[in-house]
Design a protein around this motif. Sequence first.
Motif, short mmCIF file in Angstrom:
data_model
loop_
_atom_site.label_atom_id
_atom_site.label_comp_id
_atom_site.label_asym_id
_atom_site.label_seq_id
_atom_site.Cartn_x
_atom_site.Cartn_y
_atom_site.Cartn_z
N GLU A 136 31.16 -103.94 -8.32
CA GLU A 136 30.21 -103.71 -7.23
C GLU A 136 29.41 -102.43 -7.40
N LYS A 137 29.93 -101.51 -8.23
CA LYS A 137 29.30 -100.20 -8.32
C LYS A 137 29.39 -99.64 -9.73
N LEU A 138 28.28 -99.02 -10.17
CA LEU A 138 28.24 -98.26 -11.41
C LEU A 138 27.95 -96.81 -11.05
N GLU A 139 28.89 -95.93 -11.32
CA GLU A 139 28.68 -94.52 -10.99
C GLU A 139 27.75 -93.85 -12.02
N ASP A 140 27.19 -92.70 -11.66
CA ASP A 140 26.36 -91.94 -12.59
C ASP A 140 27.11 -91.72 -13.91
#
Length: 345
Positions: A136-140
């Motif tokens: 659901e999420k790709l961090e920096d």
Amino acid sequence: MYFLQTLLIFVTFYKHVLACGSYSFDYEIRGQIGFIKKISDVEEISECGNDNQSVFVDQHYILELCCKIFACKNILDAVTFNNCFIRKFEENCFSNSVLNVRSVIRVTRNHITTIKKHTFRDLVVMQIDLSNNFIEKLEDEAFLNLNNLLILHLGGNLLTVINPKAFALIPRLESLSLYENRIRTLQPGFFSFLSARNSDVNLACNEISQLKKSAFDGLSSRVILDLTLNGNKIEILPEDIFTNRSWQSVDLSYNPLKTISRHFCDKQCVMQIFEFDCVFLTWEDVEFIVDWAEAKEVDLYGGGCLQYNVTVMLPTKLCGGATNFEDFFSWKFYASFYLLLLNYI
């Protein structure tokens, strides 16, 4: 009391596993010439045979992928963890442990939800495959300083938005697959991290309803982009959306296009292939596209264009993201199929 003791033991064991405790699994060594060697009931991948072989782990309850698993010192061609119920990666798991994997890392059909910062950092691999998880999420800087990376698969996940800052210092990335996610918008600078001259981005089967020129802000003018957007919900091609860019192809098939600006690909717009659908467009719009393609020497492919002088394309894939378009034809399909059956009964 007995129930509580059992529950406590179970919870302790579960936390132990999630915290990279000891657990066993099987793995296979797959050689270049096709032989397979199976190694059973181990806690780490230590026996790897010769260089340039692959390690394959399938259908195990690993839950957290831990640094200690990778004890192999040989140079490996590929490492695969498929359908192992993996939920997370131990911090720096890959960057500390698999620097000797030269070609492919696959973690597919697992339960991963987030790719944290520096998860994939400083590796020498050419391909990373994280398809068919629950991301659901790709961090920096999730993908950082991958100088050899050519292909990145993130298809079949739950991404609703893409963070361009997740991709940093990946100068050779040529192919990014984001098909079959839930992406709704392409925010400003969406493509800015691309720098390879020939780049391919696959956004098929998402929920994109609007294209904005700002999505291409920061994209180098030297990049020739192959952009796949089929099976989305795009209705309008705004003015200058593809202007001042070079395109190998733009695929907008299986979108309910209703309005096309007369300047959607004007001034300094170079394109080899354009795919679209005629169904919702007016005759004037289709005629304009045909004339535009002829003037710019663009190969044109159109769906639902039998009545026009356009090469009819065949559908390569139907997907959930295209249901908004396909529902329009579903009753016709079933009616025709029913009548055809009647003729043969």
